[in-house]
Structures are given as structure tokens and as C-alpha cells.
Design a protein around this motif. Structure first.
Motif, PDB file in Angstrom:
ATOM      1  N   TRP A 169      39.672   2.382 -72.156  1.00 52.88           N
ATOM      2  CA  TRP A 169      38.480   1.586 -72.449  1.00 52.88           C
ATOM      3  C   TRP A 169      37.782   2.151 -73.671  1.00 52.88           C
ATOM      4  N   TYR A 170      37.312   1.240 -74.528  1.00 54.15           N
ATOM      5  CA  TYR A 170      36.503   1.640 -75.684  1.00 54.15           C
ATOM      6  C   TYR A 170      35.127   1.006 -75.539  1.00 54.15           C
ATOM      7  N   MET A 171      34.092   1.818 -75.649  1.00 52.22           N
ATOM      8  CA  MET A 171      32.706   1.393 -75.432  1.00 52.22           C
ATOM      9  C   MET A 171      31.903   1.638 -76.693  1.00 52.22           C
ATOM     10  N   GLU A 172      31.123   0.634 -77.114  1.00 50.26           N
ATOM     11  CA  GLU A 172      30.241   0.800 -78.266  1.00 50.26           C
ATOM     12  C   GLU A 172      28.791   0.577 -77.849  1.00 50.26           C
ATOM     13  N   VAL A 173      27.982   1.625 -78.023  1.00 51.37           N
ATOM     14  CA  VAL A 173      26.540   1.555 -77.814  1.00 51.37           C
ATOM     15  C   VAL A 173      25.914   1.461 -79.201  1.00 51.37           C
ATOM     16  N   VAL A 174      25.250   0.339 -79.489  1.00 51.52           N
ATOM     17  CA  VAL A 174      24.869   0.090 -80.883  1.00 51.52           C
ATOM     18  C   VAL A 174      23.365   0.081 -81.149  1.00 51.52           C
ATOM     19  N   THR A 175      22.577  -0.125 -80.106  1.00 54.52           N
ATOM     20  CA  THR A 175      21.121  -0.087 -80.271  1.00 54.52           C
ATOM     21  C   THR A 175      20.555   0.806 -79.166  1.00 54.52           C
ATOM     22  N   GLY A 176      19.269   0.744 -78.956  1.00 49.07           N
ATOM     23  CA  GLY A 176      18.679   1.583 -77.927  1.00 49.07           C
ATOM     24  C   GLY A 176      19.226   1.340 -76.538  1.00 49.07           C
ATOM     25  N   HIS A 177      19.636   0.087 -76.247  1.00 44.45           N
ATOM     26  CA  HIS A 177      20.083  -0.230 -74.889  1.00 44.45           C
ATOM     27  C   HIS A 177      21.265  -1.193 -74.822  1.00 44.45           C
ATOM     28  N   GLN A 178      21.710  -1.749 -75.937  1.00 43.44           N
ATOM     29  CA  GLN A 178      22.758  -2.768 -75.917  1.00 43.44           C
ATOM     30  C   GLN A 178      24.132  -2.154 -76.171  1.00 43.44           C
TER      31      GLN A 178
END
Length: 471
Positions: free
Chosen positions: A165-174
Motif C-alpha cells: 500500500w502507498y499512502m499520501e498525506v498531503v494537507t493537515g488532514h487529507q
């Protein structure tokens, strides 16, 4: 946001790999040319009552009472946090934290980063000891983000014997995450990479609660007929086209020579996930992570006018590189944490069995100043010597890395055979001893090449002068 630089990540599914293992891999690149790294085994804990407080941004988290043993590569200087970065835990789950990613100003306007939220320095420490599958890695991290927020944009890789799995956290909560198909690979170079999200397919996609409503409320989707995470949250700038996209171009040029025909280094729409055109070996992953636009005009080690146009994959400021080979424990007794210290272009990847009690002293103890008994400093020294006379030393360096890869394959096969009859603590003790033997072999061979090249370099000095015998 933490003062770090950038990385390059590669994921290879089990049906795309030559040996049937799942692979996640990354170059950990930093701002400074020298950032000493250690390789440790962190022990399992029980009955703990502690709180983690990040030295970097003071994020504060109550730690679970129990945590599993895991390998890690922390930074020697802990003033900016542990920065453990990557490892494999005793549940045979691997993770790599993080690939720095950058969101656009539109989305950050409505969900800015949280100053005291989760950052790269703490993620491995707060996640890897507590997850039992790759999917759980995403879920566990997502819960932390919901509770604490994120201090920066980060891409994270999780792998077990079944899934990547690849996960991208891009803003404070998204955030979103995608399962990499078994017959595919993926490459990402400091850009938001994940593309279309299928919200009707939770088996292969995960996302932050409320992300669709967030996008709709703030009118953030630029497309008429798709929900492309990269388009909504990512960037497409001049920096991307010179710093990021060329790395994807080169990796796909090598791994998908037919499908990537026509792609250019500055293309903004290269796919994140591709089907493998051939079974990808460990050495192929090494080649990509070691690469510097080899055999193209963009190679900084060459002399073409374009050699400084794009940022290469392998850099002098790579703190360490790792390839986490997650193998099926029903067939094999352990997965392998491959470590590269120094500059990937010049140094070998060293295989260590993850089911171990500790690591070799040469990897565990890293002095602040150069000392050739330290694996980190030894490899940094070799890289400096090879680069100083690249044309003269390149062939010997390539032969040395090839020789060690051959040795590694033989050694792993031998250890697998011996380990087949062992269980429990006896197995862990055996593999720990084999790791020490592996470290000793690589250190000995590296020292031999280092001193050989250093001696030869004395004859290559620009201060040399041959006297005419007739004078």
C-alpha cells in the motif's frame, strides 16, 4: 515543515518481481551531504507507560503499552527527532517513511499543515511497532492523522507478504492510499503521485473521512469527469519538471522500455503505476536507485551541456538507501532489510535478515567524525574516492558491487537452507550471527577496494610531472 530535502521511492508487487517477494524501497535524501545513519534493531516492549515527545516539533503521543521488535535506520543526531525512516517488524510488515510530497496552495488554504502534527521524524517510531499488515499500516496512520494532524506532506509505503500500500498525506488532514497491484510497480519522486480514486472499491483504495465533501465544498476538482487525487491536491510547476518528473521518466524508461516510449523528462502526466514488462530483480531496483541518468545527456557525471538540467535519483546527499524485501514466511523464515550507506551510485546494498536480536557494531555505533571501523563512514569514504576519479575507478567499483551481489545471493540461499529446520529464539539467534558475518564480509571487501583505489589515486594527481630523461 522539517528542513529535509527529497527522496525517490519504488514499489514492486510480488507477481512483478523475479523472486515473488513484495518490495518497497527508497533513497533517503537530505539537505546536507553528510548525515550519519545507524542501523538498529529496536527491541519489543511490554508494560510500557511512556509518552513520545518529538524533539523536532513537540508532537506528543501516548505510546501503546506493547510494541513489536523492528529494524530501523535512525539519524545519529537526534536533536531533530529519531528519523528512524524504515524497517521490518516481527510481524513481517515493512514500512518506509517518507517520500516528501507537496500540495498546491488551493487545498492548503482550506486545510493547512498542523505545526505540532505528525512529521517524518516520528512516523516510523509511532507506527511500525504496532501494525500487523500493510493495510493496517494505512489505517493506523490515518487514525493518527485524524487525531493529531500532519505537519507536512508525506508519502508512505507499507508491505507484507501479500500486499503493498502507498499512502499520501498531503494537507493537515487529507490523505488517500492505493494498493499496488501484484503485477505492477510504482515510482514516485517527491510529487503527489496517486491518480484516480475509486470510492466504490475500498479493497484497493482508502481515504480520509470526508475527503470527497472537502473537495466539493471548496470547489477543488479541476476535472469534469474524474476524481484524480494528483490533479486536485498536487502541483505541476517548473520545479516539478526539473526536480521531480525526470526521475519517473528515467525509472520507467528502464522498467517499461516499450510502454514509456515517447515519454519525456518533463512530462507531467506519466502514470504512477505501471505493469512490469519483465520480472524485476533486486538488482533492477538497485540500478534505479543508484542511477544518475546513466547513458543519457543528463548524466551529471558526463560532459554533455545538459548534464545539470535535471535532478538525478542518486545524490551525494543520500543519507541511506534501503530495499525491503518482504518474503512469504511459509516459504522462507525471514524477510531481508537491504541497506546502502554512502552514495548509492558507488556503494553496495548489504542484505540483513530482519528476524534478528541486534545489528553489527560497525552499523550500530557511528562516531561523529570519520572512522573506517564504522560502515557509514567507510562507505562515505569509498564514494568520495570513486567520484574523485570517476572515469578511472568506475569499472573497478562496478565489478566490486557485482561481486558482492553474487556473494549475497549465495549467502542468502545458504542461510535459507540452514534456517529451514530452526524455529523461535534459535532461529533469531542464528540469523543474528549470520548478519554479523555478512557485515564483516562487506566491510572487509570495501576496505580492500578503498585502499586499492586510494593508492592508485596517488598516481593520478594533477601535481605529477615526468622529467625528460635527456635533461
Amino acid at each position: 515543515m522539517q528542513n529535509k530535502d527529497a527522496c525517490t521511492s519504488i514499489m514492486v508487487g510480488k507477481k512483478a518481481s523475479l523472486d515473488g517477494a513484495n518490495y518497497i524501497a527508497r533513497n533517503e535524501d537530505r539537505v546536507k551531504a553528510i548525515e550519519p545513519k545507524r542501523f538498529l534493531v529496536k527491541p519489543a516492549v511490554k508494560g510500557r507507560h511512556e509518552t513520545h515527545v518529538s524533539p523536532y516539533n513537540k508532537v506528543t503521543v501516548a505510546l501503546p503499552e506493547e510494541g513489536m521488535r523492528y529494524t530501523s535506520t535512525p539519524t545519529l543526531d537526534q536533536t531533530a527527532g529519531p528519523n528512524e525512516e524504515d524497517g521490518i517488524n516481527e510481524a513481517n510488515v515493512a514500512a518506509s517513511f517518507t517520500e516528501s510530497v507537496y500540495a498546491n496552495d488551493r487545498v492548503l488554504a482550506y486545510d493547512p499543515y498542523v505545526k505540532n502534527g505528525l512529521a517524518e521524524d516520528s512516523l516510523c517510531t509511532l507506527v511500525l511497532p504496532y501494525i500487523h499488515s500493510a493495510r493496517e499500516g494505512v489505517e493506523y496512520t490515518g487514525k493518527l492523522i485524524a487525531e493529531l494532524g500532519s505537519a507536512e506532506g508525506n508519502g508512505m509505503q507499507f508491505a507484507d507478504a501479500d500486499d503493498i500500500w502507498y499512502m499520501e498525506v498531503v494537507t493537515g488532514h487529507q490523505w488517500v492510499a492505493v494498493r499496488i497491484p501484484d503485477d505492477c510497480y510504482a515510482v514516485t519522486p517527491n510529487q503527489v503521485a496517486i491518480e484516480d480514486i475509486d470510492f466504490d472499491d475500498p479493497d484497493n483504495y482508502m481515504w480520509a473521512d470526508g475527503i470527497q465533501e472537502f473537495v466539493e465544498e471548496h470547489q477543488l476538482n479541476p476535472d469534469h469527469d474524474r476524481w484524480d487525487f494528483r490533479h486536485i491536491f498536487g502541483t505541476s510547476t517548473q520545479k516539478d519538471r526539473h526536480y521531480n518528473t525526470p526521475r519517473t521518466w528515467f525509472a520507467q524508461r528502464y522498467l517499461s522500455p516499450n510502454a514509456s516510449l515517447g515519454q519525456r523528462p518533463e512530462d507531467s502526466e506519466m502514470p504512477f503505476i505501471r505493469k512490469a514488462e519483465f520480472k524485476i530483480a533486486n538488482e533492477d531496483i538497485q540500478y534505479v536507485l543508484k542511477s544518475h541518468f546513466n547513458e543519457t545527456p543528463y548524466d551529471p557525471m558526463g560532459d554533455a551541456p545538459e548534464r545539470k538540467t535535471y535532478r538525478a535519483i542518486s545524490l551525494s546527499r543520500t543519507a541511506q538507501s534501503h530495499i525491503l524485501q518482504v518474503r512469504d514466511l511459509n516459504k522462507y523464515k525471514t524477510s531481508i532489510h537491504w541497506i546502502e550507506l554512502g552514495v548509492p551510485a558507488f556503494n553496495p546494498y548489504v542484505p540483513f535478515f530482519a528476524n534478528a536480536n541486534d545489528t553489527d557494531e560497525s552499523y550500530r555505533n557511528v562516531p561523529e567524525k570519520m572512522n573506517l571501523e564504522s560502515a557509514f563512514w567507510l562507505n562515505e569514504a569509498l564514494a568520495e574516492v570513486v567520484e574523485s576519479h570517476y572515469q578511472e575507478f568506475m569499472e573497478k567499483d562496478e565489478d566490486y558491487k557485482k561481486e558482492l551481489n553474487e556473494w549475497a545471493h549465495r549467502k542468502i540461499a545458504q542461510v535459507d537452507k540452514e534456517a529451514a529446520s530452526l524455529e523461535g529464539q534459535a532461529l533469531t539467534d542464528y540469523l543474528t550471527g549470520q548478519n554479523h558475518e555478512i557485515a564483516s564480509h562487506y566491510n572487509k571487501r570495501t576496505k580492500a577496494l578503498f585502499f586499492e583505489l586510494l593508492t592508485e589515486g596517488c598516481e593520478l594527481s594533477k601535481m605529477s610531472f615526468k622529467m625528460d630523461p635527456n635533461l
